[in-house]
Each structure stands twice: as structure tokens, then as C-alpha cells.
Write a protein that holds these residues in place. Structure first.
Motif, PDB file in Angstrom:
ATOM      1  N   SER A 150       0.865  -1.193   0.000  1.00 11.97           N
ATOM      2  CA  SER A 150       0.000   0.000   0.000  1.00 11.97           C
ATOM      3  C   SER A 150       0.891   1.230   0.000  1.00 11.97           C
ATOM      4  CB  SER A 150      -0.872   0.020   1.257  1.00 11.97           C
ATOM      5  OG  SER A 150      -1.478   1.283   1.392  1.00 11.97           O
ATOM      6  N   ILE A 151       0.495   2.243  -0.760  1.00 14.15           N
ATOM      7  CA  ILE A 151       1.309   3.470  -0.741  1.00 14.15           C
ATOM      8  C   ILE A 151       1.068   4.271   0.535  1.00 14.15           C
ATOM      9  CG2 ILE A 151       1.419   3.672  -3.262  1.00 14.15           C
ATOM     10  CD1 ILE A 151      -0.631   6.045  -2.959  1.00 14.15           C
ATOM     11  N   ASP A 152      -0.007   3.966   1.274  1.00 15.74           N
ATOM     12  CA  ASP A 152      -0.442   4.846   2.364  1.00 15.74           C
ATOM     13  C   ASP A 152       0.405   4.762   3.640  1.00 15.74           C
ATOM     14  OD1 ASP A 152      -2.488   5.495   0.646  1.00 15.74           O
ATOM     15  OD2 ASP A 152      -3.946   4.163   1.587  1.00 15.74           O
ATOM     16  N   MET A 194      -2.407  11.762  -1.763  1.00 12.53           N
ATOM     17  CA  MET A 194      -3.180  10.577  -1.332  1.00 12.53           C
ATOM     18  C   MET A 194      -2.771  10.098   0.062  1.00 12.53           C
ATOM     19  SD  MET A 194      -3.662   7.909  -4.449  1.00 12.53           S
ATOM     20  CE  MET A 194      -4.991   8.062  -5.632  1.00 12.53           C
ATOM     21  N   GLY A 195      -3.402   9.039   0.494  1.00 15.49           N
ATOM     22  CA  GLY A 195      -3.057   8.457   1.796  1.00 15.49           C
ATOM     23  C   GLY A 195      -4.284   8.011   2.571  1.00 15.49           C
ATOM     24  N   ARG A 196      -5.433   8.192   1.944  1.00 13.62           N
ATOM     25  CA  ARG A 196      -6.713   7.845   2.580  1.00 13.62           C
ATOM     26  C   ARG A 196      -6.816   8.533   3.938  1.00 13.62           C
ATOM     27  NH1 ARG A 196      -9.945   3.509   0.573  1.00 13.62           N
ATOM     28  NH2 ARG A 196      -8.209   2.551  -0.494  1.00 13.62           N
ATOM     29  N   GLU A 250      -5.459  13.981   1.393  1.00 15.63           N
ATOM     30  CA  GLU A 250      -6.841  13.774   0.933  1.00 15.63           C
ATOM     31  C   GLU A 250      -7.801  13.495   2.096  1.00 15.63           C
ATOM     32  OE1 GLU A 250      -7.328  10.446  -1.725  1.00 15.63           O
ATOM     33  OE2 GLU A 250      -6.342   9.069  -0.353  1.00 15.63           O
ATOM     34  N   HIS A 284      -3.637   9.341  -9.068  1.00 12.87           N
ATOM     35  CA  HIS A 284      -3.062   7.999  -9.206  1.00 12.87           C
ATOM     36  C   HIS A 284      -1.644   7.973  -9.757  1.00 12.87           C
ATOM     37  CE1 HIS A 284      -7.222   7.032  -8.391  1.00 12.87           C
ATOM     38  NE2 HIS A 284      -6.809   5.830  -8.056  1.00 12.87           N
TER      39      HIS A 284
HETATM   40  O1  F6P Z   1      -4.940   2.920  -0.533  1.00  9.28           O
HETATM   41  C1  F6P Z   1      -4.275   3.430  -1.625  1.00  9.28           C
HETATM   42  C2  F6P Z   1      -5.037   4.557  -2.256  1.00  9.28           C
HETATM   43  O2  F6P Z   1      -4.316   5.036  -3.371  1.00  9.28           O
HETATM   44  C3  F6P Z   1      -5.388   5.705  -1.310  1.00  9.28           C
HETATM   45  O3  F6P Z   1      -4.293   6.560  -1.078  1.00  9.28           O
HETATM   46  C4  F6P Z   1      -6.541   6.332  -2.047  1.00  9.28           C
HETATM   47  O4  F6P Z   1      -7.388   7.000  -1.141  1.00  9.28           O
HETATM   48  C5  F6P Z   1      -7.236   5.154  -2.648  1.00  9.28           C
HETATM   49  O5  F6P Z   1      -6.287   4.102  -2.716  1.00  9.28           O
HETATM   50  C6  F6P Z   1      -7.808   5.366  -4.014  1.00  9.28           C
HETATM   51  O6  F6P Z   1      -8.490   4.203  -4.377  1.00  9.28           O
HETATM   52  P1  F6P Z   1      -9.035   3.925  -5.837  1.00  9.28           P
HETATM   53  O7  F6P Z   1      -7.850   3.625  -6.710  1.00  9.28           O
HETATM   54  O8  F6P Z   1      -9.923   2.748  -5.686  1.00  9.28           O
HETATM   55  O9  F6P Z   1      -9.719   5.167  -6.275  1.00  9.28           O
END
Ligand code: F6P
Length: 363
Positions: A150-152, A194-196, A250, A284
Motif C-alpha cells: 500500500s502506498i499509504d 493521497m493516503g486515505r 486527501e 493515481h
Molecule cells: O490505498 C491506496 C489509495 O491510493 C489511497 O491513497 C486512495 O485513497 C485510494 O487508494 C484510491 O483508491 P481507488 O484507486 O480505488 O480510487
């Protein structure tokens, strides 16, 4: 004659291929049959060509590739027992009782549930005639090992998840690029990162890019944040700085739990300062591109260790996640990590931000 399968689940991340390669090659080296499961849990449920034997050559020339060559998916079917029953049948037919799951906490939790249900699923398969009693006996225990891709960097129990370092490279390249044009035009850029629900990427990017202000989920600013932001940006400009960089994670929010978005920040700057402010949403791009050297070696070490852990597992061993502890790849009980990660999410939801940071630990 042990069968080991590897699959990737949830959002992709750079370095997943290097991990797949290491699992497969270590399995072959140790004399087991290695398999890919394509398209994550969906491929396990659907079976057929989605479960394919891998050989030494099938993982050549992938160590440097981003994403996951075996595909990844979020799978609703696996959440139902009927889906897991199909998946168990597909695995038993191939003699696969060792699984490496490369994914986030949701994917790892699903795998643990599958492991716990395994013997009752096999009972049902014998009863409905899908497998024989001899097959049940031979495949009676399912062993699982998790790798966190995971990048997060939001998973408790490891210092770094596979993909985080590469994502930081993408982010910092983008901020450097933006900074040169911002400098020329004396602009202010607001970058959404990003990072949820985790601010790791944003805070590290902020430090290494000399950003002027960073909005994070874990440190919600006080209600007068617009005054503080304006003051800080003005101070930097009057000290001779020709540009400003503001990073907005985010998942950033205020102390009431309301989101703070890049648009909210731009609005404040537009209304209160005479800056030419622009927003860049990195999106992305952060998850794409080749894995960094760090992610490649991290994934190689973790993948090899995952296969070793499976080969050493006994019927009483607890499932583990391969984690990075300092510079060591170590085995940590999977459920301990998942429970801590879920406790962080709960603390964040309940606005206990300091607890969340404490629970998350080193990373
Ligand atoms: O969990 C990795 C992640 O790139 C988060 O940083 C981001 O919120 C989410 O996935 C985006 O998900 P998706 O590719 O399903 O839009």
C-alpha cells in the motif's frame, strides 16, 4: 509437494511485482509448486485460468514494473460464505494450502476469516461431493502469510509498507516540478496528496519539499486555521520567498471532523491574499510508475521471508504478516496488526487523534 499461491488484493502499489517474484522463486527453490492467483480474491472464487502454476521464467523481468502483473480487484463475492466455499474448492483441487496475500488490512482480515473457516468449508465440500475425504485429509490446514502492499503506510506493525517509498518519489518529483514554475510566476500551489485516512505521505512530502503548510488527518487544525495559514504565507513572501507550497492530505479534516479540501484552502488564499493560487491533484500518478530501489529490495526480502514462514508453519502456528522492523524483515502476528490498524481507524472516527498516532506507533 506443497502448493503455494500468491495473489495481490485491493489497491495496487509499486513493488508488488517484486514481492510476487520473490515468493514464487523462493517457493520453487524450496521445491514447492508455486501458483499465481489472478485478479485477487475474485480469481480465487472464479478459479479456472485465474489460478495458474508459475515457473522461474514467469516472474522474469517484472521486478522493475509498477502495479501488479497478476491483477488486483476488490471482491464482493469473497465477503459471502458461498464465495469462500467456491474459493476453497478451487484451491483444494490444485492442492494449494499455502497463501501469500499482498494487500492492505481489509484483504488480510478476509484471509484470516477464510483460514478460520477452512475446516468447516472443507466439511461442506465433502458433504456436497465436490472433494473426497482423502482430499480433505491432505489439505486439512490452510496457512496464510500477509505482506502489506500500500502506498499509504497506514498499517500498524511495520515501519514501511511496500509502495510508500516509490509514491514519495512520485510526489516529490511532482512538487519539485511545480516549484520551478511556481517560482517563475510567484504562484502558490496547493497539492492534494493521497493516503486515505493517513497523513504519512503528506507529512514526509511536506518536510522534504520545504512546504509552507501541511493539512493532515491526524493533526486537525484549530478553527482559526485560515488566519494562521494567511499569516504564514505572508511571512514567507515578505521574507523574500517567491512561491508557496501547501500540501493537503486527501483525508485532512478540521477538529469537528469536517473535511478540509484543496478548494477550501484555495478559497481562503483567493479571498485574503493577492496570490495566484492553483490546485494540483496528484491522484493515481502517486501509485504508478516503477518501484524505487528501496521498494524493490523491501519486497524481495519480504516475499522470500513470506514463503519461508509458510514452509515452516505447523498446524498450531498463528498467521503472520512480514513486517519491516528497523532494517529487519520480521514475522508479526497478523491479527495483532489488523486489530491495531482497526483501533487506529476507530480512534480517528471518534476524533481521538493523539490516540490514533500513538497506536500507529513508529511509522
Ligand atoms: O490505498 C491506496 C489509495 O491510493 C489511497 O491513497 C486512495 O485513497 C485510494 O487508494 C484510491 O483508491 P481507488 O484507486 O480505488 O480510487
Amino acid at each position: 509437494d506443497k502448493g503455494l499461491a500468491v495473489f495481490t488484493s485491493g489497491g495496487d502499489s509499486q513493488g508488488m511485482n517484486a514481492a510476487v517474484r520473490a515468493c514464487v522463486r523462493m517457493a520453487i527453490y524450496l521445491g514447492c509448486k508455486a501458483y499465481f492467483i489472478r485478479e485477487g480474491y475474485q480469481g480465487m472464487v472464479d478459479g479456472g485460468d485465474n489460478i495458474q502454476e508459475a515457473n522461474w521464467a514467469s516472474v522474469s523481468s517484472i521486478i522493475h514494473r509498477g502495479g501488479t502483473i497478476i491483477g488486483s480487484a476488490r471482491c464482493a463475492d469473497f465477503r459471502e460464505r458461498a464465495g469462500r466455499l467456491k474459493a476453497a474448492n478451487n484451491l483444494v483441487q490444485k492442492g494449494i494450502t499455502n497463501l501469500v496475500i499482498i494487500g492492505g488490512d481489509g484483504s488480510l482480515t478476509g484471509a484470516n476469516l477464510f483460514r478460520q473457516e477452512w475446516s468447516s468449508l472443507l466439511d461442506e465440500l465433502v458433504k456436497n461431493g465436490s472433494i473426497t475425504a482423502a482430499q480433505q485429509e491432505k489439505n486439512s490446514v490452510l496457512h496464510i502469510v500477509g505482506l502489506v502492499g500500500s502506498i499509504d503506510n497506514d498499517f500498524c506493525g511495520t515501519d514501511m509498507t511496500i509502495g510508500t517509498d516509490s509514491a514519495l518519489h512520485r510526489i516529490i518529483e511532482a512538487i519539485d516540478a511545480i516549484s520551478s514554475t511556481a517560482y517563475s510566476h510567484q504562484r502558490t500551489f496547493i497539492m492534494e496528496v493521497m493516503g486515505r485516512h493517513c497523513g504519512y505521505l503528506s507529512v514526509v512530502a511536506g518536510v522534504i519539499s520545504e512546504a509552507d503548510y501541511v493539512f493532515l488527518p491526524e493533526y486537525p487544525p484549530p478553527t482559526d486555521w485560515p488566519d494562521k495559514l494567511v499569516l504564514k504565507l505572508e511571512q514567507e513572501r515578505s521574507a523574500g520567498q517567491r512561491l508557496n507550497i501547501v500540501i493537503v492530505a486527501e483525508g485532512a479534516m478540521d477538529r469537528e471532523g469536517n473535511p478540509i479540501t484543496a478548494e477550501d484552502v484555495k478559497k481562503v488564499i483567493d479571498e485574503r491574499l493577492k496570490h495566484d493560487a492553483r490546485i494540483t491533484v496528484l491522484g493515481h500518478v502517486q501509485r504508478g510508475g516503477n518501484p524505487s530501489a528501496f521498494d524493490r529490495i523491501l519486497a524481495c526480502r519480504m516475499g522470500a521471508e513470506a514463503t519461508l514462514a509458510l514452509m515452516e508453519a505447523t498446524k498450531d502456528s498463528v498467521p503472520v504478516v512480514i513486517s519491516l522492523d528497523g532494517n529487519q524483515a520480521v514475522r508479526v502476528p497478523l491479527m495483532e496488526c489488523v486489530e491495531r490498524t482497526q483501533a487506529v481507524a476507530k480512534a480517528m472516527k471518534e476524533k481521538r487523534w493523539a490516540d490514533a498516532v500513538k497506536l500507529r506507533g513508529r511509522s
